[in-house]
Motif scaffolding. Structure first.
Motif, PDB file in Angstrom:
ATOM      1  N   LEU A   1      40.962  -6.561  52.174  1.00  0.00           N
ATOM      2  CA  LEU A   1      41.243  -6.659  53.602  1.00  0.00           C
ATOM      3  C   LEU A   1      42.736  -6.473  53.897  1.00  0.00           C
ATOM      4  N   ILE A   2      43.589  -7.097  53.099  1.00  0.00           N
ATOM      5  CA  ILE A   2      45.035  -6.946  53.304  1.00  0.00           C
ATOM      6  C   ILE A   2      45.447  -5.489  53.108  1.00  0.00           C
ATOM      7  N   GLU A   3      44.899  -4.854  52.079  1.00  0.00           N
ATOM      8  CA  GLU A   3      45.211  -3.434  51.860  1.00  0.00           C
ATOM      9  C   GLU A   3      44.765  -2.599  53.055  1.00  0.00           C
ATOM     10  N   TYR A   4      43.598  -2.912  53.595  1.00  0.00           N
ATOM     11  CA  TYR A   4      43.071  -2.160  54.739  1.00  0.00           C
ATOM     12  C   TYR A   4      43.958  -2.343  55.969  1.00  0.00           C
ATOM     13  N   LEU A   5      44.410  -3.569  56.203  1.00  0.00           N
ATOM     14  CA  LEU A   5      45.269  -3.833  57.368  1.00  0.00           C
ATOM     15  C   LEU A   5      46.625  -3.149  57.226  1.00  0.00           C
ATOM     16  N   THR A   6      47.154  -3.096  56.014  1.00  0.00           N
ATOM     17  CA  THR A   6      48.418  -2.376  55.811  1.00  0.00           C
ATOM     18  C   THR A   6      48.228  -0.883  56.031  1.00  0.00           C
ATOM     19  N   ASN A   7      47.055  -0.365  55.665  1.00  0.00           N
ATOM     20  CA  ASN A   7      46.758   1.051  55.917  1.00  0.00           C
ATOM     21  C   ASN A   7      46.637   1.346  57.405  1.00  0.00           C
TER      22      ASN A   7
ATOM     23  N   ILE B   1      52.348  -9.538  50.168  1.00  0.00           N
ATOM     24  CA  ILE B   1      51.708  -8.682  51.182  1.00  0.00           C
ATOM     25  C   ILE B   1      52.480  -7.373  51.335  1.00  0.00           C
ATOM     26  N   GLU B   2      53.795  -7.445  51.267  1.00  0.00           N
ATOM     27  CA  GLU B   2      54.623  -6.237  51.388  1.00  0.00           C
ATOM     28  C   GLU B   2      54.311  -5.249  50.267  1.00  0.00           C
ATOM     29  N   SER B   3      53.967  -5.757  49.087  1.00  0.00           N
ATOM     30  CA  SER B   3      53.690  -4.871  47.953  1.00  0.00           C
ATOM     31  C   SER B   3      52.435  -4.029  48.171  1.00  0.00           C
ATOM     32  N   PHE B   4      51.531  -4.471  49.056  1.00  0.00           N
ATOM     33  CA  PHE B   4      50.324  -3.705  49.344  1.00  0.00           C
ATOM     34  C   PHE B   4      50.648  -2.372  50.024  1.00  0.00           C
ATOM     35  N   ASN B   5      51.844  -2.254  50.573  1.00  0.00           N
ATOM     36  CA  ASN B   5      52.252  -0.991  51.191  1.00  0.00           C
ATOM     37  C   ASN B   5      52.515   0.093  50.147  1.00  0.00           C
ATOM     38  N   TYR B   6      52.668  -0.312  48.887  1.00  0.00           N
ATOM     39  CA  TYR B   6      53.044   0.626  47.834  1.00  0.00           C
ATOM     40  C   TYR B   6      52.010   0.709  46.707  1.00  0.00           C
ATOM     41  N   LEU B   7      51.276  -0.377  46.501  1.00  0.00           N
ATOM     42  CA  LEU B   7      50.375  -0.456  45.346  1.00  0.00           C
ATOM     43  C   LEU B   7      48.933  -0.679  45.789  1.00  0.00           C
ATOM     44  N   ALA B   8      47.997  -0.323  44.918  1.00  0.00           N
ATOM     45  CA  ALA B   8      46.582  -0.584  45.169  1.00  0.00           C
ATOM     46  C   ALA B   8      46.305  -2.079  45.102  1.00  0.00           C
TER      47      ALA B   8
ATOM     48  N   ILE C   1      40.172  -4.082  68.837  1.00  0.00           N
ATOM     49  CA  ILE C   1      39.060  -3.781  67.926  1.00  0.00           C
ATOM     50  C   ILE C   1      39.305  -4.319  66.517  1.00  0.00           C
ATOM     51  N   HIS C   2      40.562  -4.716  66.242  1.00  0.00           N
ATOM     52  CA  HIS C   2      40.890  -5.229  64.915  1.00  0.00           C
ATOM     53  C   HIS C   2      40.891  -6.764  64.861  1.00  0.00           C
ATOM     54  N   ILE C   3      40.623  -7.411  66.004  1.00  0.00           N
ATOM     55  CA  ILE C   3      40.604  -8.878  66.033  1.00  0.00           C
ATOM     56  C   ILE C   3      39.607  -9.464  65.026  1.00  0.00           C
ATOM     57  N   PRO C   4      38.377  -8.897  64.910  1.00  0.00           N
ATOM     58  CA  PRO C   4      37.443  -9.442  63.899  1.00  0.00           C
ATOM     59  C   PRO C   4      37.997  -9.386  62.480  1.00  0.00           C
ATOM     60  N   LEU C   5      38.818  -8.371  62.175  1.00  0.00           N
ATOM     61  CA  LEU C   5      39.404  -8.272  60.838  1.00  0.00           C
ATOM     62  C   LEU C   5      40.383  -9.411  60.589  1.00  0.00           C
ATOM     63  N   PHE C   6      41.176  -9.746  61.600  1.00  0.00           N
ATOM     64  CA  PHE C   6      42.136 -10.847  61.453  1.00  0.00           C
ATOM     65  C   PHE C   6      41.418 -12.202  61.418  1.00  0.00           C
ATOM     66  N   ILE C   7      40.331 -12.322  62.162  1.00  0.00           N
ATOM     67  CA  ILE C   7      39.534 -13.554  62.088  1.00  0.00           C
ATOM     68  C   ILE C   7      38.957 -13.710  60.679  1.00  0.00           C
TER      69      ILE C   7
ATOM     70  N   ILE D   1      50.583  -9.384  59.741  1.00  0.00           N
ATOM     71  CA  ILE D   1      49.362  -9.779  59.014  1.00  0.00           C
ATOM     72  C   ILE D   1      49.440 -11.253  58.632  1.00  0.00           C
ATOM     73  N   MET D   2      50.596 -11.642  58.132  1.00  0.00           N
ATOM     74  CA  MET D   2      50.806 -13.020  57.696  1.00  0.00           C
ATOM     75  C   MET D   2      50.709 -13.986  58.874  1.00  0.00           C
ATOM     76  N   PHE D   3      51.284 -13.610  60.008  1.00  0.00           N
ATOM     77  CA  PHE D   3      51.287 -14.478  61.197  1.00  0.00           C
ATOM     78  C   PHE D   3      49.871 -14.713  61.708  1.00  0.00           C
ATOM     79  N   TRP D   4      49.116 -13.642  61.905  1.00  0.00           N
ATOM     80  CA  TRP D   4      47.785 -13.777  62.495  1.00  0.00           C
ATOM     81  C   TRP D   4      46.777 -14.388  61.523  1.00  0.00           C
ATOM     82  N   ASN D   5      46.755 -13.925  60.293  1.00  0.00           N
ATOM     83  CA  ASN D   5      45.819 -14.501  59.321  1.00  0.00           C
ATOM     84  C   ASN D   5      46.064 -15.993  59.129  1.00  0.00           C
ATOM     85  N   SER D   6      47.346 -16.355  58.986  1.00  0.00           N
ATOM     86  CA  SER D   6      47.690 -17.761  58.748  1.00  0.00           C
ATOM     87  C   SER D   6      47.507 -18.602  60.004  1.00  0.00           C
ATOM     88  N   GLY D   7      47.773 -18.002  61.167  1.00  0.00           N
ATOM     89  CA  GLY D   7      47.572 -18.726  62.421  1.00  0.00           C
ATOM     90  C   GLY D   7      46.110 -19.075  62.634  1.00  0.00           C
TER      91      GLY D   7
END
Length: 297
Positions: free
Chosen positions: A22-28, A83-90, A205-211, A36-42
């Protein structure tokens, strides 16, 4: 307790793997690490608070506030770097590199407490050597090596946080620890987002992903804190180790992505070694084995 521990571990393996993908998908989708960190953790914080107050009827109170503040700092920084590393790695690669935290924990414990076996100590050293080889020779994987400093930095910071959290589980309530863990990550995400002048807005449309991300974080925190109550840190981390393989499989199935044979083999080797470190199996007794063979014959 062992049966309960197995059930918790299986659930953890599943949700950790989903969380990685999911984190990889959101970074994509080009959401930044801090957003990502703010909403997921909130969202996780709201679930944690509601669970503590309305279900467990317990106010989230912490006895040692100094340790809490220090742990919030470590957890927030560590999570942001990972989380930042997901921008570069699988996702599978990030999950695997993260697990050298166990090897680091073993080496630290060997020098500080001296309560770890020789097998755990020397295999931990070999795991770090293998991971170093994996990173230095990263040209055989189709990924950006700039992600490795981020995930390694996150691992080092998070390792210290694990030791503190393990200590806190003996003096603090699990519910309180979970509430403040998510709150701390949300604050970090908000500070990073605001300081870099980024927008907190997310697509409707991405709210369900963050939930889902919030639920995943909520589940991971609640379950791992239960394991920390009853098991050593490295034993409690086994679900995270096994989730590496599941993450690789999900990534290949969902994204129709095929990793190189070299990358898969070395990932499986490292994961297997870390599992062995966590389990710390005893050396088989030759006499017992001989007797077993004779009785079989």
């Amino acid at each position: 307790m062992m049966k309960v521990g197995r059930k918790i571990s299986i659930i953890l393996i599943v949700i950790i793997s989903i969380g990685n993908i999911l984190i990889e998908y959101l970074t994509n989708l080009e959401y930044t690490s801090s957003v990502i960190m703010f909403w997921n953790s909130g969202i996780s914080f709201l679930f944690m608070l509601g669970f503590s107050i309305f279900i467990k009827k317990e106010k989230p109170v912490i006895n040692n506030k100094k340790i809490l503040i220090f742990r919030i700092f470590l957890n927030g920084l560590g999570m942001y770097l990972v989380i930042e590393s997901f921008n570069y790695l699988a996702a599978g690669t990030v999950a695997m590199i993260q697990r050298i935290d166990i090897a680091i924990l073993i080496i630290i414990s060997s020098f500080v407490q001296r309560d770890k076996s020789s097998l755990q100590f020397y295999m931990s050293i070999w795991v770090i050597i293998l991971v170093s080889f994996f990173i230095i020779n990263a040209n055989f994987i189709d990924e950006d090596i700039l992600g490795f400093p981020y995930v390694l930095g996150g691992v080092i910071v998070a390792t210290i946080g694990y030791l503190i959290m393990k200590k806190q589980t003996s003096i603090e309530s699990n519910h309180s620890l979970g509430v403040y863990y998510s709150l701390g990550l949300m604050i970090w995400g908000g500070v990073f987002t605001y300081s870099t002048s980024q927008s907190f807005n997310i697509n409707l449309i991405h709210i369900p992903l963050f939930i889902l991300g919030g639920l995943v974080q909520f589940g991971i925190v609640k379950l791992i804190l239960q394991l920390y109550k009853h098991f050593d840190v490295e034993l409690a981390r086994i679900p995270f180790v096994l989730a590496v393989i599941v993450t690789f499989i999900l990534e290949m199935v969902i994204e129709q992505k095929m990793f190189s044979i070299n990358q898969l083999l070395i990932s499986i080797l490292i994961t297997g070694m870390i599992c062995t470190i966590c389990l710390n199996p005893k050396v088989p007794l030759r006499g017992k084995l001989s007797n077993t063979k004779k009785s079989t014959l």
